[in-house]
Design an enzyme around this catalytic site. Structure first.
Site, mmCIF file in Angstrom:
data_model
loop_
_atom_site.group_PDB
_atom_site.id
_atom_site.type_symbol
_atom_site.label_atom_id
_atom_site.label_comp_id
_atom_site.label_asym_id
_atom_site.label_seq_id
_atom_site.Cartn_x
_atom_site.Cartn_y
_atom_site.Cartn_z
ATOM 1 N N HIS A 158 0.642 -11.405 3.034
ATOM 2 C CA HIS A 158 0.651 -10.746 4.029
ATOM 3 C C HIS A 158 -0.800 -10.193 4.245
ATOM 4 O O HIS A 158 -1.256 -9.248 3.420
ATOM 5 C CB HIS A 158 1.573 -9.594 3.799
ATOM 6 C CG HIS A 158 3.105 -10.135 4.125
ATOM 7 N ND1 HIS A 158 4.080 -9.700 3.450
ATOM 8 C CD2 HIS A 158 3.368 -11.343 4.926
ATOM 9 C CE1 HIS A 158 5.138 -10.488 3.805
ATOM 10 N NE2 HIS A 158 5.032 -11.246 4.812
ATOM 11 N N ALA A 159 -1.471 -10.340 5.465
ATOM 12 C CA ALA A 159 -2.874 -10.273 5.472
ATOM 13 C C ALA A 159 -3.213 -8.694 5.191
ATOM 14 O O ALA A 159 -4.380 -8.307 4.788
ATOM 15 C CB ALA A 159 -3.335 -10.670 6.819
ATOM 16 N N GLU A 217 -2.299 -6.412 3.199
ATOM 17 C CA GLU A 217 -1.946 -5.906 2.017
ATOM 18 C C GLU A 217 -3.183 -6.243 0.864
ATOM 19 O O GLU A 217 -3.043 -6.974 0.081
ATOM 20 C CB GLU A 217 -0.660 -6.620 1.343
ATOM 21 C CG GLU A 217 0.504 -6.282 2.408
ATOM 22 C CD GLU A 217 1.793 -7.019 2.159
ATOM 23 O OE1 GLU A 217 1.613 -7.810 0.951
ATOM 24 O OE2 GLU A 217 2.665 -6.956 2.808
ATOM 25 N N ARG A 221 -0.533 -8.457 9.903
ATOM 26 C CA ARG A 221 0.411 -9.162 8.761
ATOM 27 C C ARG A 221 0.670 -10.479 8.590
ATOM 28 O O ARG A 221 0.331 -11.080 7.658
ATOM 29 C CB ARG A 221 1.921 -8.549 9.192
ATOM 30 C CG ARG A 221 2.897 -9.045 8.099
ATOM 31 C CD ARG A 221 4.278 -8.506 8.269
ATOM 32 N NE ARG A 221 5.363 -9.102 7.764
ATOM 33 C CZ ARG A 221 6.194 -8.809 6.651
ATOM 34 N NH1 ARG A 221 5.575 -7.579 6.211
ATOM 35 N NH2 ARG A 221 7.158 -9.377 6.325
ATOM 36 N N HIS A 252 2.378 -8.309 -3.361
ATOM 37 C CA HIS A 252 2.391 -7.814 -2.039
ATOM 38 C C HIS A 252 1.841 -6.119 -2.225
ATOM 39 O O HIS A 252 1.869 -5.580 -3.491
ATOM 40 C CB HIS A 252 4.017 -7.589 -1.260
ATOM 41 C CG HIS A 252 4.317 -9.265 -1.346
ATOM 42 N ND1 HIS A 252 4.224 -9.595 0.110
ATOM 43 C CD2 HIS A 252 4.894 -10.026 -1.822
ATOM 44 C CE1 HIS A 252 4.520 -10.846 -0.065
ATOM 45 N NE2 HIS A 252 4.935 -11.056 -1.034
ATOM 46 N N SER A 253 2.045 -5.456 -0.978
ATOM 47 C CA SER A 253 1.997 -4.129 -1.024
ATOM 48 C C SER A 253 2.609 -3.647 0.027
ATOM 49 O O SER A 253 2.658 -4.271 1.124
ATOM 50 C CB SER A 253 0.615 -3.544 -1.319
ATOM 51 O OG SER A 253 -0.299 -3.731 -0.394
ATOM 52 N N GLU A 293 5.767 -5.334 -5.416
ATOM 53 C CA GLU A 293 4.972 -4.538 -4.402
ATOM 54 C C GLU A 293 4.115 -3.566 -5.355
ATOM 55 O O GLU A 293 4.890 -2.827 -5.925
ATOM 56 C CB GLU A 293 6.140 -3.964 -3.488
ATOM 57 C CG GLU A 293 6.997 -4.848 -2.681
ATOM 58 C CD GLU A 293 6.268 -5.303 -1.384
ATOM 59 O OE1 GLU A 293 5.346 -4.791 -1.075
ATOM 60 O OE2 GLU A 293 7.020 -6.203 -0.633
#
Length: 254
Positions: free
Chosen positions: A19-20, A22, A77, A145-146, A220
């Site tokens: 996901h861009a 993050e 995202r 991820h975050s 995450e």
């Protein structure tokens, strides 16, 4: 990253930035790469890891989306494939794991748009093909991820527990304990659907169900919402340090 001492060594897979927006995930992958390449023969935990495993690291899983977060929209995202009047599919809803189910959208303008078909996106298709080519060598998958501070395992598409739930949970507990010992950061661990939300079409459900990789984890990273995706740069190194501790501890207990 390989020591070259073991032919066809078992593999640990680490991908970041699906996901861009993050950004701390990309940076954490780069930190792990730095520590692995500089630590062999110096750091005992890194040396032990690379004496037994090859580690495949993909720091930027979604490059066109990531570039767009720098040039146009910081909180973008998805990838940047055009779909009608809108752009992008969510690469982590595009795997063939209950594709199109709960937690994904069939609306191209939605952040969780799953794409027209499983593996329609070059990113998910390339990851699947690479993991498939590595076959039974792959012993662990970590997808970063975050944000939220969660260490999660399958399933995401259902609240039903996986057959290997107890083993997944055992190793997750060890990883989180090691992570928390570094800076005192609190992480929650458990299956994806219970810890965060139901999400269909995710990568770690697929790597577990289709490739039989029991140690398939989605992590995450920091924080829990104070800064969210806009995590200050001063937190990058601490985030990466604690993840690396959890990562190493998990693998040591496979």
């Amino acid at each position: 990253v390989s020591s070259g001492t073991v032919a066809d060594a078992p593999v640990i897979w680490l991908d970041c930035g699906v996901h861009a927006r993050e950004w701390v995930s990309h940076a954490t992958c780069m930190y792990v790469l730095d520590q692995l390449t500089s630590g062999y023969g110096v750091d005992s935990a890194v040396t032990d890891l690379l004496s037994s495993y090859d580690v495949h690291v993909l720091p930027i899983t979604n490059p066109d989306g990531y570039v767009y977060t720098w040039s146009d929209e910081r909180l973008w995202r998805k990838n940047r494939v055009p779909y009608g009047l809108c752009y992008g599919a969510d690469v982590n809803r595009n795997w063939d794991s209950n594709f199109g189910g709960e937690g994904s959208s069939d609306l191209p303008c939605a952040d969780t748009y799953h794409g027209p078909s499983p593996f329609s996106e070059v990113e998910s298709d390339a990851l699947r093909a690479t993991l498939e080519s590595l076959g039974s060598r792959v012993k662990g998958v970590f997808s970063l991820h975050s944000y939220s501070q969660y260490w999660m395992y399958p399933y995401g598409f259902t609240e039903d527990l996986a057959a290997d739930y107890e083993e997944m949970d055992r190793v997750a507990a060890i990883a989180v304990a090691a992570l928390e010992a570094v800076h005192g950061t609190s992480y929650i661990y458990g299956n994806i659907a219970d810890v965060i939300y139901v999400a269909s079409g995710g990568s770690v459900d697929y790597t577990y169900n289709n490739f039989g990789i029991v140690y398939s984890y989605a992590v995450e990273l920091r924080d829990t919402g104070t800064f969210g995706f806009l995590l200050p740069a001063v937190q990058i190194i601490p985030t990466a340090e604690e993840f690396l501790a959890g990562f190493l501890a998990a693998i040591q207990n496979f």
